[in-house]
Design a protein around this motif. Structure first.
Motif, mmCIF file in Angstrom:
data_model
loop_
_atom_site.group_PDB
_atom_site.id
_atom_site.type_symbol
_atom_site.label_atom_id
_atom_site.label_comp_id
_atom_site.label_asym_id
_atom_site.label_seq_id
_atom_site.Cartn_x
_atom_site.Cartn_y
_atom_site.Cartn_z
ATOM 1 N N ILE A 346 0.853 -1.193 0.000
ATOM 2 C CA ILE A 346 0.000 0.000 0.000
ATOM 3 C C ILE A 346 0.889 1.244 0.000
ATOM 4 O O ILE A 346 1.837 1.328 0.788
ATOM 5 C CB ILE A 346 -0.920 0.003 1.239
ATOM 6 N N PRO A 347 0.618 2.236 -0.853
ATOM 7 C CA PRO A 347 1.456 3.444 -0.897
ATOM 8 C C PRO A 347 1.385 4.241 0.403
ATOM 9 O O PRO A 347 0.381 4.196 1.131
ATOM 10 C CB PRO A 347 0.863 4.254 -2.055
ATOM 11 N N VAL A 348 2.458 4.967 0.675
ATOM 12 C CA VAL A 348 2.532 5.849 1.848
ATOM 13 C C VAL A 348 2.768 7.265 1.350
ATOM 14 O O VAL A 348 3.614 7.490 0.475
ATOM 15 C CB VAL A 348 3.681 5.419 2.789
ATOM 16 N N LEU A 349 2.025 8.215 1.896
ATOM 17 C CA LEU A 349 2.173 9.630 1.546
ATOM 18 C C LEU A 349 2.705 10.385 2.759
ATOM 19 O O LEU A 349 2.080 10.382 3.821
ATOM 20 C CB LEU A 349 0.833 10.219 1.111
ATOM 21 N N LEU A 437 1.189 8.171 -14.971
ATOM 22 C CA LEU A 437 1.673 7.617 -13.712
ATOM 23 C C LEU A 437 0.569 6.790 -13.050
ATOM 24 O O LEU A 437 0.828 5.703 -12.524
ATOM 25 C CB LEU A 437 2.134 8.738 -12.776
ATOM 26 N N LEU A 438 -0.654 7.300 -13.091
ATOM 27 C CA LEU A 438 -1.775 6.570 -12.498
ATOM 28 C C LEU A 438 -1.933 5.201 -13.146
ATOM 29 O O LEU A 438 -2.146 4.185 -12.464
ATOM 30 C CB LEU A 438 -3.060 7.384 -12.652
ATOM 31 N N LEU A 461 5.665 2.100 -3.188
ATOM 32 C CA LEU A 461 5.590 3.534 -3.496
ATOM 33 C C LEU A 461 5.492 4.377 -2.239
ATOM 34 O O LEU A 461 4.638 4.138 -1.381
ATOM 35 C CB LEU A 461 4.385 3.814 -4.395
ATOM 36 N N VAL A 462 6.394 5.358 -2.148
ATOM 37 C CA VAL A 462 6.317 6.375 -1.102
ATOM 38 C C VAL A 462 6.332 7.727 -1.808
ATOM 39 O O VAL A 462 7.191 7.983 -2.659
ATOM 40 C CB VAL A 462 7.504 6.292 -0.116
ATOM 41 N N CYS A 463 5.379 8.574 -1.486
ATOM 42 C CA CYS A 463 5.315 9.921 -2.060
ATOM 43 C C CYS A 463 5.451 10.949 -0.944
ATOM 44 O O CYS A 463 5.176 10.661 0.222
ATOM 45 C CB CYS A 463 3.995 10.139 -2.797
ATOM 46 N N ALA A 464 5.877 12.143 -1.311
ATOM 47 C CA ALA A 464 6.011 13.220 -0.321
ATOM 48 C C ALA A 464 5.682 14.544 -0.983
ATOM 49 O O ALA A 464 5.882 14.728 -2.195
ATOM 50 C CB ALA A 464 7.437 13.255 0.247
ATOM 51 N N PHE A 483 -4.709 11.209 -6.499
ATOM 52 C CA PHE A 483 -4.624 11.531 -5.074
ATOM 53 C C PHE A 483 -5.099 10.356 -4.219
ATOM 54 O O PHE A 483 -4.435 9.959 -3.256
ATOM 55 C CB PHE A 483 -5.457 12.778 -4.770
ATOM 56 N N TYR A 484 -6.236 9.776 -4.584
ATOM 57 C CA TYR A 484 -6.761 8.668 -3.785
ATOM 58 C C TYR A 484 -5.894 7.418 -3.935
ATOM 59 O O TYR A 484 -5.836 6.582 -3.041
ATOM 60 C CB TYR A 484 -8.207 8.378 -4.178
ATOM 61 N N ARG A 485 -5.181 7.301 -5.061
ATOM 62 C CA ARG A 485 -4.304 6.155 -5.270
ATOM 63 C C ARG A 485 -3.073 6.221 -4.377
ATOM 64 O O ARG A 485 -2.597 5.188 -3.887
ATOM 65 C CB ARG A 485 -3.889 6.096 -6.743
ATOM 66 N N VAL A 486 -2.528 7.436 -4.137
ATOM 67 C CA VAL A 486 -1.258 7.552 -3.406
ATOM 68 C C VAL A 486 -1.435 7.891 -1.928
ATOM 69 O O VAL A 486 -0.457 7.898 -1.178
ATOM 70 C CB VAL A 486 -0.336 8.608 -4.057
ATOM 71 N N SER A 487 -2.660 8.177 -1.498
ATOM 72 C CA SER A 487 -2.841 8.702 -0.134
ATOM 73 C C SER A 487 -3.579 7.750 0.789
ATOM 74 O O SER A 487 -4.271 8.186 1.709
ATOM 75 C CB SER A 487 -3.589 10.043 -0.189
ATOM 76 N N HIS A 488 -3.440 6.445 0.551
ATOM 77 C CA HIS A 488 -4.108 5.470 1.431
ATOM 78 C C HIS A 488 -3.656 5.644 2.881
ATOM 79 O O HIS A 488 -4.452 5.566 3.812
ATOM 80 C CB HIS A 488 -3.797 4.048 0.969
#
Length: 630
Positions: A346-349, A437-438, A461-464, A483-488
Motif C-alpha cells: 500500500i502506498p505511503v504519503l 503515472l496513475l 511507493l512512497v510519495c512526499a 490523489f486517492y491512489r497515493v494517499s491510502h
C-alpha cells in the motif's frame, strides 16, 4: 558583502605572473608552492596563459549519462550542496560538484553569479581539470589530492582571474577519489571561510559513504572523545579478516595512517585487545595505550537483519543530521505503522513543510521495510524539467526523440524494480503526466517512449509533498483519482516551530555537530525559541555554520549568532518569531506565526502562504477567513 581589501595581494600575484610568464623566473615566496607547481604543470600542457581555454560543455543527454554514472556521489552530496547553496545565494557565490576527472555534475547558488560563471564555462557539463584549463581549485585539488584555494590571478588562465575558488576532494571508504566539492565566487569579494565550509561538507559526505556498512567487514566507530561519536569527526575503520580495508579521514588520522595503508595495516598493529571488548564494553585500547570509545557495526548482511530495530533518541524530530536521523517515540510508532502498510503493498504519503525531513523519513522507512536490500530510487518531481520528466521516469527506446541516446534509457521506474520508488514533491508533477503515472500504479507495467513491449514492475511507493493535495485537487491542479491512489496512508511531519522541548533538540544536535565546542545558555535559548521557517534543514545549516566559524573548544555566545536570531525575527521570511513559542500551546504558536506572516506581507495572503510553505486556502481556513483576491 564586504570587498576584499587585498590590493597588495593582487599586486604581489601580478608581479609573480610577470616574473613566471614573461621573464621565465621562479617567483619564490610570491605565490604558494602548490600554485607554482600547478603553473608549471599547466605550462607543460602547452596551455596559453592569456587566452580563454576552449571549454565546450557536453550536451544535455551526455550530462544526464554522467550524472547517472555518479548517482551515489550526487545522492550523498545532495544535502550538503543544498545547504551550502542556501548560504551561497546570499553571499554571491555558487557551489559545484564534480566527478574525479573534473566534469561538473551540479551547480547551485547565487543566480547572478551562476550567469557570470557561465561566461567562463564554469557550469554543469564542463570539464575543469588542469590539463584542459590550467590552474584552478577543482583541477588542482584533483592533482594534489588535498583541499586548495585559488584566488583571482592565481588561476593559470587570465580570463579566470574573476574567480575566487575553494575546493576539497571527496574520497570513498576505500581511499579512491570520487569527486570534488567547490565553492566559487567573485574575486572582488572576500571568500569568508569558504575552504573550511567545503572541507566540513566533504567530511559529512564521506561519512555517509559508510551508512550501508562495508560488505563482509566489521566497521569500528571510535574516538578518544566520546562526544564526537556519531559525528563526521568519529573514526571509521573497517576490518575484513583482520585487515584494514576501508577508513575515513578521521579514522586514518587517529593512527597516523595514509590512504596507501588501506589493505596493508592489520587490526593487531593498531589495537591492543580483542574486538569483542569494543562490542561488550564500548571501549578499546590502541597500541599506544590510548583509550578509545565507540562501537562496532557488524558486516552488511548482519546490519540488514537488524534493520527493523527502532532508533530512539531523546530529541523530537527527524532530519539528516550528523549522518544519522533522529526519531522520537511518536515517529518510531509512525515508522512502524507505515512499514506495515508499505510491506502490504500500500502506498505511503509523507506530508510536511519544506525542511521537515520527508526524504529522511522515507529512506528510514525503506531501511526498515522488507525491501531494505533493494534499490531506493528518489525522484524529485519539482526538479526534473517538464519536457524531460516523462522520458526520465518511463524510459525510452532508441531514437524515440531528438537527442535520445542510441541505446535508449531504462527510466527511473524500472530502476526501482524490486525496491522502493520515492516520488518527492509529487504535488508539483505536471498535470499532463499524472494520468500515465496513475496507469502505471494501477497496472504495475509501463511502455517506454517510442514503443516497445510493456514491462512488468514490482515496487513499493512512497510519495512526499509540502503542498495541500486536497486543495490542489479542488483547484484542478492534481487529479483526484491519483490523489486517492497515493494517499491510502498518510504521515504528517510536525514543523519545527510546533515541537515541544526544542531546547533538548538543539542541545542534541549541537552535541553531534559542535565537535567539542560549547554553546552558552543564552545562545541555546535563542536557538530553541526561534520559529525556524526552514524547519530542521535551516536549524542544522545554522548550527553547522556556527561550528565552521568558531575555534575548537570555544564557548559560543549570543554575539556569534546570525543577526536575524539576535534581532528576534525569522530572517529572510520577515516573520517575527513568537517570544513564547516554546511554552505556548501548539495551535496558538501556529496561529501566531501565520498572523505574523500575513502582517509582514501587508495583508497579502498569497505571499504569506508562500513564505509559510502552505496553500493560500489552507491559510484562509486556519485563520477563519473567507477566500479573497489580493
Amino acid at each position: 558583502m564586504p570587498r576584499s581589501p587585498a590590493p597588495p595581494d593582487a599586486q604581489r600575484i601580478d608581479q609573480a605572473r610577470r616574473a613566471f610568464f614573461e621573464a621565465g623566473r621562479t617567483p619564490v615566496g610570491q605565490v604558494s608552492p602548490a600554485i607554482l607547481q600547478s603553473w608549471r604543470r599547466s605550462l607543460g600542457f602547452g596551455l596559453a596563459a592569456n587566452a580563454r581555454p576552449a571549454i565546450e560543455p557536453v550536451d544535455a543527454p551526455r550530462l544526464r549519462t554522467m550524472r547517472e554514472q555518479h548517482e551515489q556521489l550526487w545522492r550523498l552530496a545532495r544535502a550538503e550542496v543544498e545547504m551550502l547553496a542556501a548560504d551561497a545565494a546570499n553571499t554571491g557565490s555558487i557551489v559545484l560538484l564534480t566527478d574525479a576527472d573534473g566534469w561538473i555534475l551540479d551547480a547551485e547558488g547565487n543566480a547572478e553569479f551562476l550567469d557570470k560563471a557561465g561566461r567562463v564555462a564554469l557550469m554543469p557539463g564542463a570539464c575543469w581539470n588542469e590539463a584542459r584549463v590550467g590552474t584552478n581549485a577543482i583541477g588542482t585539488a584533483i592533482v594534489d589530492a588535498v583541499a586548495v584555494e585559488v584566488r583571482g590571478a592565481e588561476h593559470y588562465a587570465a580570463p579566470h582571474r574573476i574567480l575566487n575558488c575553494s575546493a576539497a576532494p571527496v574520497f570513498d571508504p576505500y581511499g579512491r577519489m570520487v569527486g570534488v566539492l567547490d565553492i566559487s565566487g567573485d574575486a572582488g569579494i572576500a571568500p569568508m571561510h569558504a575552504l573550511g565550509l567545503a572541507q566540513l561538507a566533504v567530511a559529512n559526505i564521506e561519512h555517509r559513504y559508510f551508512d550501508e556498512g562495508i560488505v563482509d567487514a566489521d566497521l569500528l566507530r571510535v574516538h578518544a572523545n566520546p562526544a564526537l561519536l556519531g559525528s563526521a569527526r568519529e573514526g571509521l575503520l573497517a576490518f575484513r579478516n583482520g585487515r584494514l580495508v576501508a577508513a575515513n579521514r578521521a579514522g586514518l588520522a587517529l593512527f597516523g595512517l595514509e590512504r596507501a595503508d588501506l589493505g596493508r595495516a592489520s587490526y593487531e598493529a593498531l589495537f591492543d585487545g580483542a574486538l569483542s571488548r569494543l562490542r561488550d564494553e564500548g571501549v578499546l585500547q590502541d597500541r599506544s595505550g590510548r583509550l578509545l570509545h565507540g562501537h562496532v557495526d557488524g558486516p552488511t548482511r548482519s546490519r540488514r537483519a537488524r534493520a527493523a530495530a527502532p532508533i530512539t533518541v531523546s530529541a523530537s524530530t527527524t532530519g539528516a543530521v550528523a549522518e544519522s536521523p533522529l526519531f522520537d517515540a511518536r515517529l518510531d510508532t509512525e515508522l512502524a505503522r507505515a512499514c506495515r502498510v508499505l510491506d502490504a503493498g500500500i502506498p505511503v504519503l509523507v506530508l510536511g513543510e519544506t525542511g521537515t525531513g520527508k526524504e529522511v523519513f522515507s529512506r528510514e522507512l525503506h531501511r526498515r521495510s522488507t525491501r531494505a536490500g533493494k534499490p531506493f530510487v528518489a525522484v524529485n518531481c519539482a526538479a526534473l524539467p517538464e519536457g524531460l520528466i516523462e522520458a526520465e521516469l518511463f524510459g525510452y527506446e532508441s531514437g524515440a526523440f531528438t537527442g535520445a541516446r542510441k541505446e535508449g534509457s531504462a527510466g527511473l521506474l524500472r530502476q526501482a524494480d524490486g525496491g522502493v520508488l520515492f516520488l518527492d514533491e509529487i504535488g508539483d508533477m505536471p498535470l499532463a503526466l499524472q494520468p500515465r503515472l496513475l496507469r502505471v500504479l494501477q497496472d504495475r507495467e509501463l511502455s517506454p517512449l517510442g514503443g516497445g513491449k510493456p514491462i512488468k514492475l514490482d515496487f513499493a511507493l512512497v510519495c512526499a509533498t509540502h503542498r495541500d493535495l486536497e486543495d490542489a485537487v479542488a483547484e484542478g491542479r492534481f487529479r483526484a483519482d491519483l490523489f486517492y491512489r497515493v494517499s491510502h496512508h498518510r504521515v504528517a511531519l510536525t514543523p519545527l516551530r510546533e515541537l515541544p522541548a526544542r531546547d533538548d533538540l538543539v542541545r542534541t544536535l549541537w552535541q553531534r555537530i559542535g565537535q567539542g565546542r560549547r554553546l552558552d545558555e543564552a545562545a541555546a535559548s535563542l536557538l530553541a525559541g526561534y520559529a525556524w521557517p526552514g524547519n530542521l534543514r535551516q536549524l542544522v545549516a545554522s548550527l553547522r555554520t556556527l561550528a565552521a566559524l568558531s575555534e575548537p573548544g570555544s564557548l559560543i555566545g549570543v554575539d556569534a549568532l546570525p543577526a536575524y536570531l539576535r534581532a528576534g525575527t525569522s530572517g529572510d521570511a520577515g516573520v517575527p518569531a513568537p517570544s513564547s513559542a516554546v511554552a505556548a500551546p501548539l495551535d496558538a504558536v501556529t496561529l501566531m506565526t501565520m498572523r505574523a506572516a500575513v502582517e509582514a506581507c501587508g495583508g497579502n495572503y498569497a505571499r504569506a502562504a508562500r513564505r509559510l510553505g502552505i496553500s493560500r486556502s489552507t491559510l484562509y481556513r486556519r485563520l477563519g477567513q473567507a477566500p479573497r483576491r489580493n
